[in-house]
Design an enzyme around this catalytic site. Structure first.
Site, PDB file in Angstrom:
ATOM      1  N   GLY A 322       0.808  -1.211   0.000  1.00 34.74           N
ATOM      2  CA  GLY A 322       0.000   0.000   0.000  1.00 34.74           C
ATOM      3  C   GLY A 322       0.841   1.259   0.000  1.00 34.74           C
ATOM      4  CB  THR A 323       2.017   3.310  -2.357  1.00 36.32           C
ATOM      5  OG1 THR A 323       1.128   2.838  -3.364  1.00 36.32           O
ATOM      6  CG2 THR A 323       3.167   2.344  -2.237  1.00 36.32           C
ATOM      7  CB  THR A 324      -0.337   7.687   0.083  1.00 39.45           C
ATOM      8  OG1 THR A 324      -1.210   8.782  -0.281  1.00 39.45           O
ATOM      9  CG2 THR A 324       0.720   8.197   1.058  1.00 39.45           C
TER      10      THR A 324
END
Length: 512
Positions: A322-324
Site C-alpha cells: 500500500g502506497t500514497t
C-alpha cells in the site's frame, strides 16, 4: 496574482499541510515534507514514520532522487525466535493473506529521508514544517469514506493489539467510521520532539531505542544498528521520453521507474505522437510483465535489457504494498514528487510513538521459494516511481501514484496521455488498463495466465480487440482504487499551475 505553488495528494489534510507551508514562504520541498508528515496522521494505513519511500526533486536545474525505502535488517534471527504470522484481509471480492508481526519489519527510511531532503533543499525550519501534522494529530482528523474503507480492508491488523484498538476503534470496539474524529497524541509528541531535537532521536535517541527494544522483546530482527547506520541514497534519475516530454523518475532499486521507461520506449517507437489504442497499451503491459519475469523482477537486469547490454544483475528483495503519493510545485521552478509506503503495518504500535513499523519482509514476492530468504542489509526494491515530466518550453509536472503493482500501469498510461496534450484532469480520469501474468491464449510458455483488468469507457472495437488476447478478462464498471491514484501538480513556463488529485484514491488538488 501569481500562485505560490500547487499540490496534489491523497487527503485534504495532507494537501492542506503542503499549502500552509507554501503560503508561509516555504518551497516545494518544505511543503512536500509537511505533506508527508501529515499523511502519517491522516492516511495512517498508507504512510508512517516506520515505512519508507522515494522523492524525486528538481531544484536549480538539477534533478536528484532521494531513496529512503526499507532496508533488510543487519541480522536475521531464527524463525523460531520471531513474531511472523499470517492474517487474512477482505477486499470485498477477494480475500488476501498478509504477514505481520515484528519479524516482518524491515529497517525504515522515512525519517532519515525527509531529514535528508530538508537538509539539502529545505528553506524553513523543521519546527515550522511539522506544525500542521502535530496540530492534526492533537486536534484529530475526521475519517473520510476512503480511509474508513481502508481501515476495513486491514481490520485484523488494526485490531491486533490493545494499543492499536485504542487508536483505530470506537467505544464499542468497532473500527472508526467515516465522520469519526481520530486523535493521535503520541504521534504528535513524537513529531514535536523530532522537529526540535532532529533526526538523532530516530537513529540513536529515544525513538530509535523504542523501536529496537520492541523488536528485541517482541520477535523482530531489527537492532539499534539498523537505525544508527541507515543511509538515505541520492541518485541520478532514470530518464525516458514521451512525445516532447522528458521523464525523470526513480532508478534501481526502484523497479517501477524502469518498467515505465521500457513501456514508453516501446509505445513511443511504434506510435510516435499518435493516440495509443487500448489493445496496444495492453500488449505493452503484457510485454513488460514478461520482461520482469525473465529478470526475476530485478531492476538492474531490466536496465541492462533496456540498454541492450549483457551483464549479470543482483537480485533484491521486493515490496509491492500500500502506497500514497504527494506532488508539489512552486513558483521558483522547484518540484517534488514523493511516494511512500508502510506496507500494511506490522500490527504493533511503537510504544509511546503512535505509529507502526512496516511489514515489508512479509511481502510474498521477496522469494518464490518462501519467506525468510532475504539477504541482510540490502535496500529493498519497490514499484514506487515518483516522476517529473519536463516540456521543451520549461514547464515541469510532478506526478506519481499509489497502487502496489498497478503503479507502473497507471503512470505509463497517464504519461502517454500527457505527452499527447491531455490536461491533467483528463489524463487522470481516462479509463485505465492493468495486466497481470505473462501468458496469453495460444502462447506456449511457463508464465502465469494473463489477466486483463480495465475500466469501462474504451471504444467497443478496442475493448474487443484487447480482450480476445487474454485468458481472463475483468471489466470494471466504474473507476476504482485498484487502478492506482495518480496525483499531478504542474507549473508551465509562464507560472500557470494546474493539476489533479485522482478521485480513485480520494485525491485533492490545491493552488496557493
Amino acid at each position: 496574482m501569481p500562485h505560490k505553488g500547487a499540490v496534489a495528494a491523497g487527503h485534504q489534510v495532507t494537501a492542506a499541510a503542503a499549502s500552509e507551508l507554501l503560503e508561509d514562504g516555504g518551497n516545494a520541498f518544505d511543503a512536500a515534507i509537511a505533506a508527508l508528515l501529515a499523511a502519517c496522521v491522516a492516511e495512517p494505513v498508507l504512510a508512517s514514520p516506520g515505512g519508507g519511500g522515494f522523492l524525486t526533486a528538481r531544484s536549480k536545474g538539477e534533478t536528484r532522487v532521494f531513496d529512503f525505502f526499507a532496508q533488510t535488517p543487519r541480522r536475521k534471527r531464527s524463525q523460531g525466535d520471531i513474531d511472523f504470522r499470517e492474517v487474512h484481509v477482505d477486499f470485498g471480492s477477494v480475500t488476501q493473506a498478509f504477514h505481520i508481526g515484528l519479524g516482518a519489519a524491515a529497517a525504515p527510511g522515512f525519517l532519515p529521508g525527509i531529514f535528508a531532503v530538508h537538509e539539502r533543499l529545505g528553506r524553513v525550519p523543521m519546527t515550522r514544517i511539522a506544525e500542521p501534522a502535530i496540530r492534526a494529530a492533537k486536534e484529530g482528523v475526521s475519517i473520510t469514506e476512503f480511509q474508513a474503507y481502508l481501515f476495513g480492508v486491514v481490520d485484523p491488523i488494526l485490531k491486533a493489539t490493545p494499543q492499536l484498538r485504542d487508536l483505530f476503534t470506537d467505544d464499542e470496539g468497532e473500527l472508526l467510521k467515516a465522520g469519526a474524529l481520530q486523535k493521535n497524541p503520541h504521534l504528535a509528541d513524537a513529531f514535536d520532539a523530532l522537529s526540535r531535537e532532529g533526526l538523532v532521536l530516530a537513529t540513536k535517541g529515544e525513538i530509535a531505542q523504542a523501536m529496537a527494544r520492541q523488536a528485541e522483546d517482541a520477535g523482530g530482527h531489527l537492532t539499534l544498528d539498523d537505525f544508527r547506520f541507515y543511509e538515505t541514497a541520492t541518485r541520478a534519475p532514470l530518464v525516458a521520453h514521451a512525445g516532447d516530454l522528458m521523464i525523470e523518475t526513480a532508478p534501481p532499486p526502484s523497479s517501477g521507474g524502469i518498467m515505465v521507461a521500457l513501456g514508453l520506449d516501446r509505445l513511443e517507437a511504434s506510435h510516435k505522437r499518435k493516440r495509443v489504442p487500448a489493445q496496444d497499451l495492453a500488449a505493452a503491459l503484457l510485454w513488460m510483465n514478461a520482461l520482469r519475469e525473465q529478470c526475476n523482477g530485478d531492476p538492474d537486469a531490466l536496465v541492462a535489457i533496456r540498454a541492450e547490454l549483457k551483464k549479470p544483475a543482483k537480485q533484491r528483495p521486493q515490496a509491492l504494498r500500500g502506497t500514497t503519493h504527494v506532488s508539489v510545485v512552486d513558483a521558483d521552478g522547484n518540484a517534488a514528487s514523493a511516494t511512500v509506503s508502510n506496507g500494511e503495518g506490522c500490527g504493533a504500535l511503537v510504544p509511546g510513538c503512535g505509529f507502526m513499523l512496516n511489514n515489508m519482509l512479509g511481502e510474498d514476492d521477496i522469494n518464490p521459494g518462501g519467506f525468510h530468504q532475504w539477504a541482510e542489509n540490502m535496500r529493498m526494491c519497490s514499484m514506487m516511481a515518483p516522476m517529473l515530466a519536463h516540456d521543451d518550453r520549461g514547464g515541469v509536472t510532478a506526478l506519481g501514484s499509489g497502487g502496489s503493482n498497478r503503479i507502473r500501469s497507471a503512470l505509463l498510461q497517464t504519461v502517454i496521455l500527457l505527452a499527447r496534450g491531455a490536461h491533467a484532469e483528463d489524463a487522470v480520469m481516462h479509463p485505465r488498463i492493468h495486466v497481470e501474468g505473462t501468458r496469453a491464449d495460444g502462447v506456449e510458455n511457463d508464465g502465469p495466465p494473463a489477466k486483463l483488468s480495465f475500466e469501462e469507457g474504451w471504444p467497443d472495437a478496442e475493448r474487443d480487440a484487447m480482450s480476445k488476447e487474454f485468458d481472463i478478462v475483468e471489466p470494471w464498471g466504474e473507476p476504482n482504487m485498484f487502478f492506482g491514484g495518480v496525483h499531478i501538480a504542474s507549473c508551465d513556463a509562464n507560472g500557470v499551475m494546474e493539476g489533479a488529485g485522482d478521485p480513485r484514491r480520494a485525491g485533492v488538488f490545491q493552488k496557493i
